[in-house]
Design a protein around this motif. Structure first.
Motif, PDB file in Angstrom:
ATOM      1  N   VAL A 135      10.209 -12.513  46.523  1.00  0.00           N
ATOM      2  CA  VAL A 135       9.436 -11.534  45.775  1.00  0.00           C
ATOM      3  C   VAL A 135       9.797 -11.585  44.292  1.00  0.00           C
ATOM      4  O   VAL A 135       8.927 -11.528  43.424  1.00  0.00           O
ATOM      5  CB  VAL A 135       9.683 -10.115  46.348  1.00  0.00           C
ATOM      6  N   LYS A 136      11.098 -11.705  43.971  1.00  0.00           N
ATOM      7  CA  LYS A 136      11.514 -11.734  42.565  1.00  0.00           C
ATOM      8  C   LYS A 136      11.030 -12.984  41.849  1.00  0.00           C
ATOM      9  O   LYS A 136      10.890 -12.993  40.627  1.00  0.00           O
ATOM     10  CB  LYS A 136      13.045 -11.630  42.476  1.00  0.00           C
ATOM     11  N   PRO A 140       6.979 -12.256  38.334  1.00  0.00           N
ATOM     12  CA  PRO A 140       6.773 -12.731  36.955  1.00  0.00           C
ATOM     13  C   PRO A 140       5.659 -13.771  36.853  1.00  0.00           C
ATOM     14  O   PRO A 140       4.908 -13.786  35.875  1.00  0.00           O
ATOM     15  CB  PRO A 140       8.141 -13.342  36.588  1.00  0.00           C
ATOM     16  N   GLN A 141       5.544 -14.643  37.872  1.00  0.00           N
ATOM     17  CA  GLN A 141       4.491 -15.656  37.846  1.00  0.00           C
ATOM     18  C   GLN A 141       3.109 -15.018  37.930  1.00  0.00           C
ATOM     19  O   GLN A 141       2.172 -15.474  37.266  1.00  0.00           O
ATOM     20  CB  GLN A 141       4.686 -16.630  39.001  1.00  0.00           C
ATOM     21  N   PHE A 287       2.026 -10.153  50.977  1.00  0.00           N
ATOM     22  CA  PHE A 287       3.088 -11.139  50.738  1.00  0.00           C
ATOM     23  C   PHE A 287       4.466 -10.481  50.814  1.00  0.00           C
ATOM     24  O   PHE A 287       5.391 -11.008  51.447  1.00  0.00           O
ATOM     25  CB  PHE A 287       2.879 -11.790  49.369  1.00  0.00           C
ATOM     26  N   ILE A 288       4.604  -9.320  50.161  1.00  0.00           N
ATOM     27  CA  ILE A 288       5.892  -8.621  50.152  1.00  0.00           C
ATOM     28  C   ILE A 288       6.299  -8.226  51.564  1.00  0.00           C
ATOM     29  O   ILE A 288       7.451  -8.420  51.982  1.00  0.00           O
ATOM     30  CB  ILE A 288       5.814  -7.387  49.234  1.00  0.00           C
ATOM     31  N   LYS A 289       5.343  -7.676  52.314  1.00  0.00           N
ATOM     32  CA  LYS A 289       5.643  -7.266  53.686  1.00  0.00           C
ATOM     33  C   LYS A 289       6.045  -8.472  54.538  1.00  0.00           C
ATOM     34  O   LYS A 289       6.972  -8.389  55.359  1.00  0.00           O
ATOM     35  CB  LYS A 289       4.418  -6.579  54.294  1.00  0.00           C
ATOM     36  N   ARG A 290       5.348  -9.577  54.332  1.00  0.00           N
ATOM     37  CA  ARG A 290       5.670 -10.773  55.122  1.00  0.00           C
ATOM     38  C   ARG A 290       7.049 -11.315  54.769  1.00  0.00           C
ATOM     39  O   ARG A 290       7.803 -11.748  55.649  1.00  0.00           O
ATOM     40  CB  ARG A 290       4.610 -11.853  54.884  1.00  0.00           C
ATOM     41  N   LYS A 291       7.392 -11.294  53.490  1.00  0.00           N
ATOM     42  CA  LYS A 291       8.709 -11.776  53.085  1.00  0.00           C
ATOM     43  C   LYS A 291       9.813 -10.897  53.673  1.00  0.00           C
ATOM     44  O   LYS A 291      10.852 -11.393  54.103  1.00  0.00           O
ATOM     45  CB  LYS A 291       8.815 -11.815  51.553  1.00  0.00           C
ATOM     46  N   GLN A 292       9.587  -9.593  53.652  1.00  0.00           N
ATOM     47  CA  GLN A 292      10.569  -8.692  54.256  1.00  0.00           C
ATOM     48  C   GLN A 292      10.723  -8.996  55.745  1.00  0.00           C
ATOM     49  O   GLN A 292      11.844  -9.035  56.279  1.00  0.00           O
ATOM     50  CB  GLN A 292      10.123  -7.243  54.062  1.00  0.00           C
TER      51      GLN A 292
END
Length: 634
Positions: A135-136, A140-141, A287-292
């Motif tokens: 996520v980090k 920025p991208q 995307f954030i939920k999937r990464k978590q």
């Protein structure tokens, strides 16, 4: 000649060789908002930003003749609104040197530029989300990509946590929003504005970030220095920032953060842009939920690593974007890729081209929750050999989100080779037998088809047409056409089945669906509306993955029909009546990229969905009908 100039649709300027305006036509006055008196004897730089180009053209005629016959320039209206104009320029020679005049004929291409910018932004965001590992890394991208692709100058991320994705304590209405990420272009001096931003906090409903947070909808401010954010309007003005927009990073009912963007220009509200960034906000949230969920998955599966490493089967774990999360030792030995190489490749990079399309469809079906039986695939090893695999794949869900697929495969390359050799031998034997046995001729039995018809008092019909396909079809073979259209219709078929609807037929690039026909479900209008919105998303995803530029136009109407079976062998349905005809008219007389519905359908859906009233249109045989554009779900 004077009448021709006056009637021209394109803007026309005539200047002397020093750039002073001598003549303008009516189209130029309308385009830039000036009257003739305000433009005559004024420098052309009054409307054109790039004075250096003009001065170079004036003082170096040879350079002008070679390079400035046709050019695109950023211009300003009387209200300082930015417009992109394509100019065709030429010099009118005079007998006396130094008295030459320059003709500028310009056409407004701002809309085309905005459309291209939005398309490139959607593609860039999808690529960033598919390639990023954290996520980090991704935030920025995304800020930079939106600014650069859409031509904005500064982007921010606001969240009530230390960083987006961190769990929020308490109710979201009590959140305190802080800026945790900023990207700005080098053309602005915003050091003081950034310093104040880092120290500023907002509560829900306060300032632009707080208003977006509580509304959970994208928001546009034409000029932030004239209101909307008392805490940062003055620093924004000092930094030369004016227009602003923002959107929530929203997952169903849970809001994770807010992105805000600023421009040096005063810009009118762009509804299409707000609609697009609303979709981008949902993509980022997913995307954030999937990464978590992926992080949780990796941690939970550590206990199985020893078992997997000692297995003879090929075992792999792949995230929702096709990136490898894990492969076992047998997988590495069979395909020859090192751990460092596996990190940088996608599963579809190593699937044999003949299997890629089928595997891609199965991948999306598994991510949608469908259970698939045994599958076959072919992978390409590091040294270029093809190995054939057979096995099972399933999807891991965390809190309802697909986070990874797990596949367990057996190498069946040798078995297939043996089967092919046996099949070849059987074909040879059959060929020899056919040469010595007499030919037997059999006559097939035929049955008369039956007609079954029935009245249906309450159904909803959807017509969809893929725009842009016909032009591409003219240059492709029939096989290529089918291969291009098949993934789209396969997705539509899956959505039809998922929502309990019935596909009636496809004609070329047109698609017809009905709800409430066979299943008699009472919420058929709601199911059709949800499918229509998902069809728009499917076309956008297809364009991104296949570098295409298709659009879809959809029409919906609810009412009564007569439905009949016209082919018992294939169980083919056909619809008759005004409802099907009106739904077809809603599509054919609709707006590209929009979903047009009749007032009957609007009344069924207005409590659960968002609409924009289009007004009345003329429908053949029905006269004027009031129609609405379906925007989204409430």
């Amino acid at each position: 000649m004077e009448q021709v100039i006056t009637a021209m649709a394109d803007a026309l300027f005539i200047t002397n060789n020093l750039g002073k305006i001598k003549k303008v036509n009516r189209a130029a006055q309308k385009l830039f908002g000036f009257n003739e008196e305000e433009l005559i004897n004024q420098p052309i730089s009054l409307i054109i930003d790039d004075e250096q180009v003009l001065m170079q053209a004036i003082h170096q005629p040879s350079f002008y003749q070679q390079n400035l016959q046709s050019l695109e320039l950023v211009c300003r209206t009387k209200t300082r609104e930015k417009r992109l104009i394509a100019f065709s320029c030429s010099i009118i020679p005079k007998k006396i040197k130094g008295l030459e005049e320059i003709i500028y004929i310009g056409r407004d291409i701002t809309t085309r530029q905005q459309r291209e910018q939005r398309t490139s932004t959607q593609y860039a965001i999808t690529r960033i989300l598919s390639e990023s590992q954290s996520v980090k890394q991704v935030i920025p991208q995304i800020l930079q990509s939106i600014c650069q692709n859409l031509g904005w100058d500064l982007g921010e991320l606001w969240t009530p946590s230390q960083y987006i994705g961190t769990s929020i304590q308490g109710h979201s209405l009590n959140a305190v929003l802080r800026c945790v990420e900023i990207w700005s272009s080098r053309v602005i001096s915003a050091r003081e504005f950034k310093a104040i931003t880092w120290q500023t906090t907002y509560t829900p409903g306060v300032g632009l970030p707080g208003r977006i947070w509580i509304r959970r909808l994208p928001l546009w401010i034409q000029d932030i220095t004239e209101g909307g954010d008392t805490r940062r309007s003055q620093p924004a003005a000092e930094a030369g920032l004016h227009a602003a927009f923002g959107f929530p990073i929203l997952d169903d009912s849970e809001i994770l953060g807010v992105m805000v963007f600023f421009s040096r220009d005063v810009q009118p509200k762009d509804k299409e842009l707000l609609q697009m960034v609303g979709s981008i906000g949902s993509q980022i949230a997913q995307f954030i939920k999937r990464k978590q969920a992926e992080d949780a998955l990796v941690e939970s599966e550590e206990r199985y690593r020893d078992l997997f490493e000692n297995a003879n089967d090929l075992i792999q774990c792949v995230n929702a974007y096709g990136r490898f999360l894990y492969v076992n030792r047998a997988w590495q030995e069979a395909l020859g890729y090192t751990e460092a190489e596996i990190v940088n490749i996608n599963i579809f990079d190593i699937i044999h081209p003949e299997f890629k399309q089928d595997c891609l469809q199965r991948f999306y079906r598994v991510l949608s929750g469908e259970k698939i039986g045994q599958v076959k695939a072919a992978f390409v090893t590091k040294n270029g050999q093809t190995i054939f695999l057979e096995g099972n794949i399933n999807c891991k869900f965390v809190e309802g989100y697909p986070v990874a697929t797990r596949g367990i495969f057996r190498n069946i390359t040798q078995r297939l080779a043996a089967e092919e050799a046996l099949r070849h031998q059987q074909n040879e034997t059959q060929r020899l037998l056919l040469n010595i046995l007499p030919t037997a001729i059999s006559k097939p039995l035929k049955e008369e088809p039956a007609n079954i018809a029935e009245d249906f008092a309450d159904i909803t019909v959807l017509f969809a047409d893929i725009l842009g396909f016909t032009e591409i079809a003219a240059s492709l073979s029939a096989i290529h056409l089918v291969n291009l259209l098949n993934p789209i219709f396969s997705t539509f078929d899956r959505l039809t089945e998922q929502h309990g609807l019935e596909r009636i037929k496809t004609i070329g690039d047109a698609y017809m669906v009905v709800g409430g026909l066979l299943t008699h479900r009472p919420d058929h209008a709601q199911a059709i509306a949800q499918m229509a919105l998902q069809m728009q998303t499917a076309i956008a995803l297809f364009n991104t993955e296949n570098n295409q530029n298709f659009s879809i136009r959809i029409g919906i109407h609810s009412g009564t029909v007569v439905a009949g079976v016209i082919d018992l062998n294939n169980f083919t349905y056909e619809l008759w009546g005004d409802t099907a005809n009106i739904a077809s008219c809603m599509e054919s007389q609709g707006i590209v990229g929009k979903i047009q519905v009749t007032e009957d359908t609007y009344k069924c859906l207005c409590d659960e969905f968002l609409f924009e009233k289009r007004g009345e249109i003329e429908v053949q045989g029905k006269g004027k009908m009031t129609t609405y554009l379906l925007i989204g779900q409430k």
